[in-house]
Scaffold this motif. Sequence first.
Motif, PDB file in Angstrom:
ATOM      1  N   PRO A  26       0.780  -1.253  -0.045  1.00 39.66           N
ATOM      2  CA  PRO A  26       0.201   0.087   0.081  1.00 39.66           C
ATOM      3  C   PRO A  26       0.807   1.406  -0.078  1.00 39.66           C
ATOM      4  O   PRO A  26       2.007   1.143   0.289  1.00 39.66           O
ATOM      5  CB  PRO A  26      -0.815  -0.120   1.417  1.00 39.66           C
ATOM      6  CG  PRO A  26       0.192  -0.953   2.217  1.00 39.66           C
ATOM      7  CD  PRO A  26       0.891  -1.953   1.225  1.00 39.66           C
ATOM      8  N   TYR A  27       0.200   2.385  -0.524  1.00 42.02           N
ATOM      9  CA  TYR A  27       0.964   3.504  -0.273  1.00 42.02           C
ATOM     10  C   TYR A  27       1.101   4.179   1.012  1.00 42.02           C
ATOM     11  O   TYR A  27       0.551   3.396   1.985  1.00 42.02           O
ATOM     12  CB  TYR A  27      -0.034   4.694  -1.022  1.00 42.02           C
ATOM     13  CG  TYR A  27      -0.224   4.549  -2.406  1.00 42.02           C
ATOM     14  CD1 TYR A  27       0.615   4.726  -3.364  1.00 42.02           C
ATOM     15  CD2 TYR A  27      -1.579   4.129  -2.846  1.00 42.02           C
ATOM     16  CE1 TYR A  27       0.619   4.565  -4.676  1.00 42.02           C
ATOM     17  CE2 TYR A  27      -1.744   3.816  -4.241  1.00 42.02           C
ATOM     18  CZ  TYR A  27      -0.639   4.098  -5.056  1.00 42.02           C
ATOM     19  OH  TYR A  27      -1.122   3.959  -6.478  1.00 42.02           O
ATOM     20  N   PRO A  28       2.199   5.009   1.261  1.00 46.50           N
ATOM     21  CA  PRO A  28       2.586   5.253   2.760  1.00 46.50           C
ATOM     22  C   PRO A  28       1.473   6.134   3.154  1.00 46.50           C
ATOM     23  O   PRO A  28       0.778   6.669   2.649  1.00 46.50           O
ATOM     24  CB  PRO A  28       3.970   6.179   2.322  1.00 46.50           C
ATOM     25  CG  PRO A  28       3.820   6.579   0.990  1.00 46.50           C
ATOM     26  CD  PRO A  28       3.079   5.476   0.290  1.00 46.50           C
ATOM     27  N   THR A  29       1.417   6.123   4.629  1.00 41.57           N
ATOM     28  CA  THR A  29       0.362   6.742   5.375  1.00 41.57           C
ATOM     29  C   THR A  29       0.868   8.403   5.394  1.00 41.57           C
ATOM     30  O   THR A  29       1.905   8.649   4.984  1.00 41.57           O
ATOM     31  CB  THR A  29       0.009   6.414   6.599  1.00 41.57           C
ATOM     32  OG1 THR A  29       1.297   6.619   7.385  1.00 41.57           O
ATOM     33  CG2 THR A  29      -0.384   4.815   6.656  1.00 41.57           C
ATOM     34  N   GLU A  33       4.898   9.811   5.338  1.00 39.75           N
ATOM     35  CA  GLU A  33       5.020  10.779   4.228  1.00 39.75           C
ATOM     36  C   GLU A  33       5.652  11.993   5.004  1.00 39.75           C
ATOM     37  O   GLU A  33       6.326  12.674   4.470  1.00 39.75           O
ATOM     38  CB  GLU A  33       3.938  11.099   3.194  1.00 39.75           C
ATOM     39  CG  GLU A  33       3.591  10.302   2.192  1.00 39.75           C
ATOM     40  CD  GLU A  33       2.641  10.725   0.901  1.00 39.75           C
ATOM     41  OE1 GLU A  33       2.834  12.049   0.729  1.00 39.75           O
ATOM     42  OE2 GLU A  33       1.846   9.979   0.888  1.00 39.75           O
ATOM     43  N   LEU A  34       4.857  12.581   5.896  1.00 36.53           N
ATOM     44  CA  LEU A  34       4.982  13.620   6.635  1.00 36.53           C
ATOM     45  C   LEU A  34       6.589  13.578   7.445  1.00 36.53           C
ATOM     46  O   LEU A  34       7.440  14.409   7.331  1.00 36.53           O
ATOM     47  CB  LEU A  34       4.109  13.881   7.611  1.00 36.53           C
ATOM     48  CG  LEU A  34       4.457  15.185   8.723  1.00 36.53           C
ATOM     49  CD1 LEU A  34       4.653  16.634   7.743  1.00 36.53           C
ATOM     50  CD2 LEU A  34       3.370  15.371   9.635  1.00 36.53           C
ATOM     51  N   ALA A  35       6.955  12.401   7.971  1.00 38.46           N
ATOM     52  CA  ALA A  35       8.137  12.313   8.536  1.00 38.46           C
ATOM     53  C   ALA A  35       9.140  12.149   7.283  1.00 38.46           C
ATOM     54  O   ALA A  35      10.324  12.685   7.493  1.00 38.46           O
ATOM     55  CB  ALA A  35       8.248  10.573   9.270  1.00 38.46           C
ATOM     56  N   HIS A  57      -4.585  16.424   2.718  1.00 33.95           N
ATOM     57  CA  HIS A  57      -4.244  14.920   1.830  1.00 33.95           C
ATOM     58  C   HIS A  57      -3.203  14.758   1.799  1.00 33.95           C
ATOM     59  O   HIS A  57      -2.811  13.302   1.790  1.00 33.95           O
ATOM     60  CB  HIS A  57      -4.894  15.460   0.470  1.00 33.95           C
ATOM     61  CG  HIS A  57      -6.639  15.871   0.474  1.00 33.95           C
ATOM     62  ND1 HIS A  57      -7.529  14.639   0.705  1.00 33.95           N
ATOM     63  CD2 HIS A  57      -7.172  16.816   0.335  1.00 33.95           C
ATOM     64  CE1 HIS A  57      -8.733  15.526   0.649  1.00 33.95           C
ATOM     65  NE2 HIS A  57      -8.546  16.909   0.450  1.00 33.95           N
ATOM     66  N   ARG A  58      -2.131  15.687   1.610  1.00 32.49           N
ATOM     67  CA  ARG A  58      -0.776  15.110   1.270  1.00 32.49           C
ATOM     68  C   ARG A  58       0.295  16.245   2.057  1.00 32.49           C
ATOM     69  O   ARG A  58      -0.016  17.429   1.705  1.00 32.49           O
ATOM     70  CB  ARG A  58      -0.349  14.949  -0.068  1.00 32.49           C
ATOM     71  CG  ARG A  58      -0.931  14.100  -0.995  1.00 32.49           C
ATOM     72  CD  ARG A  58      -0.655  13.824  -2.308  1.00 32.49           C
ATOM     73  NE  ARG A  58       0.851  13.248  -2.231  1.00 32.49           N
ATOM     74  CZ  ARG A  58       1.959  13.826  -2.989  1.00 32.49           C
ATOM     75  NH1 ARG A  58       1.408  15.036  -3.844  1.00 32.49           N
ATOM     76  NH2 ARG A  58       3.035  13.533  -2.919  1.00 32.49           N
ATOM     77  N   PRO A  59       1.202  15.710   2.613  1.00 33.07           N
ATOM     78  CA  PRO A  59       2.095  16.644   3.292  1.00 33.07           C
ATOM     79  C   PRO A  59       2.623  17.454   2.406  1.00 33.07           C
ATOM     80  O   PRO A  59       3.275  18.650   2.935  1.00 33.07           O
ATOM     81  CB  PRO A  59       3.138  15.614   4.139  1.00 33.07           C
ATOM     82  CG  PRO A  59       2.103  14.345   4.150  1.00 33.07           C
ATOM     83  CD  PRO A  59       1.370  14.212   3.149  1.00 33.07           C
TER      84      PRO A  59
END
Length: 75
Positions: A26-29, A33-35, A57-59
């Motif tokens: 699966p795609y990263p959470t 992504e934020l980390a 929605h996306r960092p």
Amino acid sequence: MRTRTLALVAVTGLLGLSACASTGGPYPTYAEELAALEDTCQARGGILTPLPGASGHRPATDYACEIRGGSGRLN
């Protein structure tokens, strides 16, 4: 004829499962992504700052890497 059809369905199903297994998961959470974004920004000497009107929605679209300091001139 019925045996051939069942065999074809079984083989098709296995191929479908193997295709799903090879996609890398699966795609990263959002948190993952934020980390990663924060690590990259800190490596560049910056800090993440939230952008106004962030969608959540996306960092990458919710934060900017702000790099402070430096001379402001390129030599």
